[in-house]
Design a protein around this motif. Structure first.
Motif, PDB file in Angstrom:
ATOM      1  N   PRO A  92       0.834  -1.209   0.000  1.00 48.92           N
ATOM      2  CA  PRO A  92       0.000   0.000   0.000  1.00 48.92           C
ATOM      3  C   PRO A  92       0.864   1.252   0.000  1.00 48.92           C
ATOM      4  O   PRO A  92       1.878   1.312   0.705  1.00 48.92           O
ATOM      5  CB  PRO A  92      -0.801  -0.123   1.301  1.00 48.92           C
ATOM      6  CG  PRO A  92      -0.774  -1.581   1.631  1.00 48.92           C
ATOM      7  CD  PRO A  92       0.536  -2.088   1.149  1.00 48.92           C
ATOM      8  N   PRO A  93       0.497   2.272  -0.781  1.00 44.94           N
ATOM      9  CA  PRO A  93       1.291   3.512  -0.810  1.00 44.94           C
ATOM     10  C   PRO A  93       1.487   4.124   0.571  1.00 44.94           C
ATOM     11  O   PRO A  93       2.541   4.717   0.842  1.00 44.94           O
ATOM     12  CB  PRO A  93       0.464   4.434  -1.714  1.00 44.94           C
ATOM     13  CG  PRO A  93      -0.306   3.510  -2.596  1.00 44.94           C
ATOM     14  CD  PRO A  93      -0.624   2.314  -1.743  1.00 44.94           C
ATOM     15  N   THR A  94       0.480   3.961   1.451  1.00 49.04           N
ATOM     16  CA  THR A  94       0.590   4.550   2.784  1.00 49.04           C
ATOM     17  C   THR A  94       1.638   3.855   3.655  1.00 49.04           C
ATOM     18  O   THR A  94       1.985   4.365   4.726  1.00 49.04           O
ATOM     19  CB  THR A  94      -0.772   4.514   3.496  1.00 49.04           C
ATOM     20  OG1 THR A  94      -1.299   3.171   3.452  1.00 49.04           O
ATOM     21  CG2 THR A  94      -1.755   5.472   2.824  1.00 49.04           C
ATOM     22  N   ASP A  95       2.128   2.702   3.212  1.00 51.91           N
ATOM     23  CA  ASP A  95       3.183   2.011   3.956  1.00 51.91           C
ATOM     24  C   ASP A  95       4.562   2.593   3.655  1.00 51.91           C
ATOM     25  O   ASP A  95       5.546   2.243   4.311  1.00 51.91           O
ATOM     26  CB  ASP A  95       3.193   0.517   3.621  1.00 51.91           C
ATOM     27  CG  ASP A  95       2.060  -0.243   4.316  1.00 51.91           C
ATOM     28  OD1 ASP A  95       1.302   0.402   5.075  1.00 51.91           O
ATOM     29  OD2 ASP A  95       1.933  -1.458   4.093  1.00 51.91           O
ATOM     30  N   GLY A  96       4.639   3.459   2.665  1.00 51.99           N
ATOM     31  CA  GLY A  96       5.921   4.085   2.356  1.00 51.99           C
ATOM     32  C   GLY A  96       6.341   5.045   3.458  1.00 51.99           C
ATOM     33  O   GLY A  96       5.500   5.691   4.090  1.00 51.99           O
ATOM     34  N   VAL A  97       7.624   5.117   3.707  1.00 50.58           N
ATOM     35  CA  VAL A  97       8.166   5.967   4.766  1.00 50.58           C
ATOM     36  C   VAL A  97       8.807   7.209   4.133  1.00 50.58           C
ATOM     37  O   VAL A  97       9.660   7.081   3.250  1.00 50.58           O
ATOM     38  CB  VAL A  97       9.207   5.208   5.606  1.00 50.58           C
ATOM     39  CG1 VAL A  97       9.812   6.120   6.671  1.00 50.58           C
ATOM     40  CG2 VAL A  97       8.575   3.980   6.247  1.00 50.58           C
ATOM     41  N   PRO A  98       8.403   8.403   4.554  1.00 50.86           N
ATOM     42  CA  PRO A  98       8.972   9.619   3.959  1.00 50.86           C
ATOM     43  C   PRO A  98      10.434   9.818   4.346  1.00 50.86           C
ATOM     44  O   PRO A  98      10.931   9.209   5.305  1.00 50.86           O
ATOM     45  CB  PRO A  98       8.095  10.732   4.529  1.00 50.86           C
ATOM     46  CG  PRO A  98       7.599  10.184   5.823  1.00 50.86           C
ATOM     47  CD  PRO A  98       7.417   8.713   5.599  1.00 50.86           C
TER      48      PRO A  98
END
Length: 215
Positions: free
Chosen positions: A94-100
């Motif tokens: 999921p894109p929201t699992d990416g860490v900035p």
């Protein structure tokens, strides 16, 4: 400054070229006396061989700190951008699992500071700086006995920073797959906010030189 192996400069020419490409403003950091915070001064500088040349107002509190400890750090940074987490998500997640993260270039000089107070030496320092910042020569001669600079020289002190070590960091996700890094560079270029575009260019230069990361 902590530097991961994949964030290290590829060679001295990389950071030297970056500095020469208009990155001539940085932060001088000097240890204060015991019990006091370090003194920090944002300022333009000129690189001269293995030295950095600076001038500052005589009332600046940095002089007392340098008298206490002439070992200083000068940091130059730029080409920075915030990279949102969804841009860095692993394929199939999921894109929201990416860490900035943050992208940036930073060059940190360790130096020994030498104060320049002789009027002619200060004038020479200013001439060197003006040759860099106003190469067209559209300024009055810098001379100790002529206006406008002659009467202003007593109000400043020069600073010569002899460089003893250089650490450079190019933080652009070099350990990530080439496809992902290229995609992020494209997103930065499209967003085009702040320093997004130069950050994207810097990332693509690193992609071209490094390709896939090899420990």
């Amino acid at each position: 400054m902590f530097i991961q192996p994949w964030d290290a400069c590829l060679d001295d020419a990389e950071w030297q070229t970056w500095i020469a490409d208009g990155h001539d403003f940085g932060l001088l950091s000097v240890n204060g006396p015991p019990g006091h915070a370090p003194v920090t001064v944002p300022t333009h500088f000129t690189a001269d061989a293995h030295r950095l040349l600076i001038h500052l107002a005589r009332p600046n509190p940095v002089w007392k700190a340098i008298e206490h400890d002439p070992h200083v750090t000068f940091t130059v940074f730029g080409d920075y951008a915030f990279v949102p987490g969804p841009w860095r998500a692993k394929p199939g997640t999921p894109p929201t699992d990416g860490v900035p993260t943050s992208y940036y270039t930073a060059v940190q000089f360790t130096c020994r500071a030498h104060v320049v107070d002789d009027p002619e030496a200060k004038a020479d320092l200013l001439r060197r700086q003006l040759a860099h910042f106003q190469p067209d020569g559209d300024h009055a001669p810098v001379a100790v006995d002529r206006p406008p600079y002659g009467r202003m020289l007593p109000g400043i002190r020069g600073l010569r920073l002899d460089v003893t070590d250089v650490r450079a960091k190019f933080k652009y996700d070099d350990h990530k797959p080439v496809e992902q890094r290229t995609d992020v560079a494209g997103r930065l270029a499209s967003r085009a906010r702040g320093l997004d575009v130069p950050a994207a260019r810097r990332q693509l230069r690193r992609v071209d030189r490094t390709g896939p990361w090899k420990p």
